[in-house]
Motif scaffolding. Structure first.
Motif, mmCIF file in Angstrom:
data_model
loop_
_atom_site.group_PDB
_atom_site.id
_atom_site.type_symbol
_atom_site.label_atom_id
_atom_site.label_comp_id
_atom_site.label_asym_id
_atom_site.label_seq_id
_atom_site.Cartn_x
_atom_site.Cartn_y
_atom_site.Cartn_z
ATOM 1 N N PHE A 125 0.811 -1.230 0.000
ATOM 2 C CA PHE A 125 0.000 0.000 0.000
ATOM 3 C C PHE A 125 0.835 1.267 0.000
ATOM 4 C CE2 PHE A 125 0.641 1.895 4.152
ATOM 5 C CZ PHE A 125 1.183 0.863 4.897
ATOM 6 N N LYS A 126 2.116 1.154 0.346
ATOM 7 C CA LYS A 126 2.944 2.361 0.492
ATOM 8 C C LYS A 126 2.963 3.196 -0.786
ATOM 9 C CE LYS A 126 4.477 1.015 4.537
ATOM 10 N NZ LYS A 126 4.281 1.679 5.813
ATOM 11 N N SER A 149 12.449 2.255 7.963
ATOM 12 C CA SER A 149 11.449 1.316 7.470
ATOM 13 C C SER A 149 11.545 -0.056 8.089
ATOM 14 C CB SER A 149 11.585 1.185 5.944
ATOM 15 O OG SER A 149 10.558 0.361 5.436
ATOM 16 N N THR A 150 10.361 -0.711 8.208
ATOM 17 C CA THR A 150 10.345 -2.143 8.499
ATOM 18 C C THR A 150 10.416 -2.917 7.182
ATOM 19 O OG1 THR A 150 7.921 -2.148 8.559
ATOM 20 C CG2 THR A 150 9.060 -1.871 10.669
ATOM 21 N N ASN A 152 8.632 -2.225 3.776
ATOM 22 C CA ASN A 152 7.834 -1.814 2.617
ATOM 23 C C ASN A 152 8.033 -0.354 2.246
ATOM 24 O OD1 ASN A 152 6.597 -4.214 1.832
ATOM 25 N ND2 ASN A 152 5.134 -4.081 3.530
ATOM 26 N N THR A 153 8.167 0.488 3.249
ATOM 27 C CA THR A 153 8.419 1.904 2.942
ATOM 28 C C THR A 153 9.715 2.025 2.150
ATOM 29 O OG1 THR A 153 7.255 2.620 4.916
ATOM 30 C CG2 THR A 153 8.789 4.195 3.965
ATOM 31 N N GLY A 253 0.627 -0.295 12.638
ATOM 32 C CA GLY A 253 2.069 -0.291 12.871
ATOM 33 C C GLY A 253 2.481 1.094 13.330
ATOM 34 N N ASN A 254 2.886 1.919 12.346
ATOM 35 C CA ASN A 254 3.216 3.308 12.633
ATOM 36 C C ASN A 254 1.958 4.182 12.596
ATOM 37 O OD1 ASN A 254 5.464 4.665 13.461
ATOM 38 N ND2 ASN A 254 6.304 5.040 11.427
ATOM 39 N N LEU A 255 0.830 3.562 12.273
ATOM 40 C CA LEU A 255 -0.513 4.143 12.333
ATOM 41 C C LEU A 255 -0.773 5.234 11.294
ATOM 42 C CD1 LEU A 255 -0.895 4.192 16.235
ATOM 43 C CD2 LEU A 255 -1.523 2.381 14.623
ATOM 44 N N GLY A 256 -0.071 5.151 10.172
ATOM 45 C CA GLY A 256 -0.317 6.089 9.081
ATOM 46 C C GLY A 256 -1.621 5.772 8.361
ATOM 47 N N ASN A 257 -1.823 4.512 8.041
ATOM 48 C CA ASN A 257 -3.037 4.140 7.316
ATOM 49 C C ASN A 257 -4.297 4.491 8.095
ATOM 50 O OD1 ASN A 257 -2.592 3.136 4.750
ATOM 51 N ND2 ASN A 257 -2.120 1.068 5.466
ATOM 52 N N ALA A 332 6.491 -6.150 9.615
ATOM 53 C CA ALA A 332 6.048 -4.843 9.103
ATOM 54 C C ALA A 332 5.465 -3.971 10.207
ATOM 55 C CB ALA A 332 5.008 -5.029 8.001
ATOM 56 N N ILE A 333 4.857 -4.605 11.215
ATOM 57 C CA ILE A 333 4.195 -3.822 12.278
ATOM 58 C C ILE A 333 4.904 -4.002 13.623
ATOM 59 C CG2 ILE A 333 1.949 -3.593 11.182
ATOM 60 C CD1 ILE A 333 0.978 -6.045 12.753
ATOM 61 N N ILE A 335 6.550 -2.368 15.812
ATOM 62 C CA ILE A 335 6.795 -0.956 16.153
ATOM 63 C C ILE A 335 6.195 -0.681 17.529
ATOM 64 C CG2 ILE A 335 6.146 1.420 15.506
ATOM 65 C CD1 ILE A 335 6.036 0.416 12.564
ATOM 66 N N GLU A 378 1.097 -10.736 3.061
ATOM 67 C CA GLU A 378 2.199 -10.904 4.011
ATOM 68 C C GLU A 378 1.630 -10.945 5.437
ATOM 69 O OE1 GLU A 378 4.226 -6.681 3.462
ATOM 70 O OE2 GLU A 378 4.686 -7.544 5.411
ATOM 71 N N THR A 408 -2.432 -5.282 3.240
ATOM 72 C CA THR A 408 -1.483 -4.219 2.942
ATOM 73 C C THR A 408 -0.283 -4.616 2.077
ATOM 74 O OG1 THR A 408 -0.679 -4.769 5.143
ATOM 75 C CG2 THR A 408 -2.018 -2.783 4.950
HETATM 76 N N1 F0G Z 1 1.137 -3.621 6.749
HETATM 77 C C1 F0G Z 1 2.294 -3.591 6.090
HETATM 78 C C2 F0G Z 1 2.525 -4.630 5.053
HETATM 79 C C3 F0G Z 1 3.252 -2.600 6.379
HETATM 80 O O1 F0G Z 1 4.399 -2.574 5.703
HETATM 81 C C4 F0G Z 1 2.985 -1.665 7.386
HETATM 82 C C5 F0G Z 1 3.943 -0.634 7.736
HETATM 83 C C6 F0G Z 1 1.764 -1.754 8.045
HETATM 84 C C7 F0G Z 1 0.862 -2.730 7.705
HETATM 85 C C8 F0G Z 1 1.398 -0.779 9.106
HETATM 86 O O2 F0G Z 1 0.931 0.382 8.548
HETATM 87 O O3 F0G Z 1 2.334 2.053 9.694
HETATM 88 O O4 F0G Z 1 0.291 2.699 8.444
HETATM 89 O O5 F0G Z 1 0.118 1.469 10.601
HETATM 90 N N2 F0G Z 1 5.127 -0.589 7.320
HETATM 91 C C9 F0G Z 1 6.056 0.505 7.552
HETATM 92 C C10 F0G Z 1 7.329 0.295 6.757
HETATM 93 C C11 F0G Z 1 6.258 0.843 8.963
HETATM 94 O O6 F0G Z 1 8.374 0.815 7.157
HETATM 95 O O7 F0G Z 1 7.283 -0.354 5.736
HETATM 96 P P1 F0G Z 1 0.909 1.744 9.370
#
Ligand code: F0G
Length: 448
Positions: A125-126, A149-150, A152-153, A253-257, A332-333, A335, A378, A408
């Motif tokens: 989704f990034k 990043s974890t 995907n970013t 995760g980082n709670l952007g979405n 990915a999450i 955090i 994933e 995502t």
């Molecule tokens: N799902 C996936 C596949 C992600 O890569 C991430 C976040 C999240 C969910 C969480 O989304 O941060 O908006 O709450 N990945 C970030 C990264 C942190 O660095 O790729 P979020």
């Protein structure tokens, strides 16, 4: 510098509320240090009076901005002129109704939808956010970019950066990134710095490095990234024949979405383009459950923007005192200090949201079910289905509600977790490969 003065940046802290031009690259309010929003002067924007008017753009998709699943909705994120807009065909994603997965979570047939954001160019989704943020980077004339990043970013940043000719440096925690994602970043040409630490350490470092060196920051602190991620909600609405679901479920995760989705619905309602706002469930992994703990146990709320900072400070001080580092198979999450916490609390307020945490075992089983009956995802994405199973069992979500889960990331992002589940560890829904001698009769005997 913003398109016809239609947009500006505004601090989310009601005691500050400082405003800034979109021509500035900021990732925190220079006045008080809080998060910034992109805001719009809606009376200066020609927003269609019905959402389904956006559908007309598909017939004109030879224009790349109409083909983009982000820029197709450009009046709803109108912060830069078309000449700056970056697209590599993001947002061609699918909303799939899936009855087999519905059965797994005890929902009625026809009611569960999976939004496959793994179908984006970099596989997550990034890309929705990066097309918007890199457009802003071009608008402000940035030449070098960076992110923590974890995984995907970093993959998405690396891809978009080379597409628009920016340098990119990505910070990842050593040993904390899935192989598919690491391979993308280096293949797409980003300088990759593996820091001895976790994501939260990387996030701290990248902010300081960006400030010191004047690099353009692409984490979700960047308000323009979240503008691009709003479009995931527009496409779910589009997939439902321009109707809103009852529930959106998203991993946290980082709670952007979650922050972006809440903002998307708030604006659509404000503009009269939807009649009601869906509810939202945000799902953590139990090994990285800061949001769940803060909201469900410490009762932290948005409180009209006056968030109780003491609760957050005490919580983070305790994490530091315990030398806590989050751990989950859903890397990915993984955090524990989500940078968008306050915006997420606002989204919970807007969407009457709930928060839950699910175990790694639940995540892996849900992932296997999505793989067997859908297009796969994933681990972090599968937290949505694991969370939905909880919420169904609790009766928070009804069996006949219309639910959209945001998947995502693509299944190939993290092949190790998948192979391990099916081959080595043998989970509940494992499908291990069978060894056979190089002999036709023996092979035939094995075929079920
Ligand atoms: N799902 C996936 C596949 C992600 O890569 C991430 C976040 C999240 C969910 C969480 O989304 O941060 O908006 O709450 N990945 C970030 C990264 C942190 O660095 O790729 P979020």
């Amino acid at each position: 510098m913003s398109a016809n003065n239609t947009a500006f940046q505004k601090c989310i802290n009601p005691d500050c509320g400082a405003e800034f031009d979109c021509g500035q690259a900021l990732f925190k309010c220079p006045t008080c240090g809080e998060l910034l929003d992109a805001r719009y002067n809606w009376d200066k924007i020609e927003v269609p009076d019905k959402l389904n008017n956006f559908a007309k753009r598909w017939a004109k998709r030879s224009n790349p901005l109409n083909f983009s699943g982000v820029w197709r909705f450009r009046q709803l994120l109108n912060f830069c002129d078309d000449k700056y807009k970056v697209t590599i065909g993001e947002g061609q994603t699918i909303l799939q109704q899936n009855d087999a997965v519905a059965e797994y979570v005890d929902m009625w047939k026809g009611h569960l939808y999976l939004q496959y954001e793994g179908l984006n160019p970099s596989g997550s989704f990034k890309d929705n956010g990066m097309s918007a943020a890199f457009s802003h980077a071009k608008m402000v004339g940035a030449t070098s970019s960076a992110c923590a990043s974890t995984g995907n970013t970093s993959a998405s940043v690396a891809l978009y950066a080379h597409t628009c000719g920016l340098k990119a440096t990505v910070f990842i925690g050593s040993g904390r990134i899935a192989f598919g994602k690491l391979s993308q970043g280096i293949d797409y040409g980003a300088q990759t710095i593996q820091i001895r630490g976790d994501f939260d350490d990387c996030m701290r470092q990248v902010q300081d490095v960006c400030t010191k060196l004047g690099l353009y920051l692409l984490n979700s602190l960047n308000p323009f990234r979240l503008e691009g991620q709003k479009t995931i909600m527009y496409r779910i609405i589009e997939g439902l024949g321009w109707d809103v679901p009852d529930w959106i479920i998203v991993p946290g995760g980082n709670l952007g979405n979650s922050s972006a989705f809440g903002k998307a619905f708030y604006e659509l309602k404000q503009l009269g383009l939807i009649e009601r706002i869906p509810r939202m469930a945000i799902i953590n992994a139990t090994g990285a459950d800061t949001l769940t703990d803060l909201v469900n146990n410490k009762k932290l709320t948005w409180n009209n923007g006056k968030v109780n900072q003491e609760i957050i400070d005490n919580y983070y001080n305790d994490l530091t005192a315990r030398n806590f580092s989050p751990h989950t198979c859903a890397s990915a999450i993984e955090i524990s200090r989500p940078v968008n916490l306050k915006k997420c609390l606002r989204a919970i307020d807007i969407c009457n949201g709930v928060v839950r945490a699910v175990t790694d075992e639940e995540i892996l089983d849900a992932k296997a079910i999505i793989g067997r009956h859908g297009l796969g995802c994933e681990p972090a994405s599968a937290a949505t289905i694991a969370g939905l199973k909880h919420l169904r069992a609790e009766g928070v979500i009804e069996a006949d509600a219309r639910v959209a889960c945001v998947l995502t990331g693509h299944p190939l992002k993290d092949p190790n977790v998948t192979v391990n589940y099916h081959k080595e560890k043998q989970g509940k829904f494992s499908n291990p490969p069978v060894e056979a001698p190089n002999d036709i009769d023996e092979i035939i005997k094995l075929i079920k």
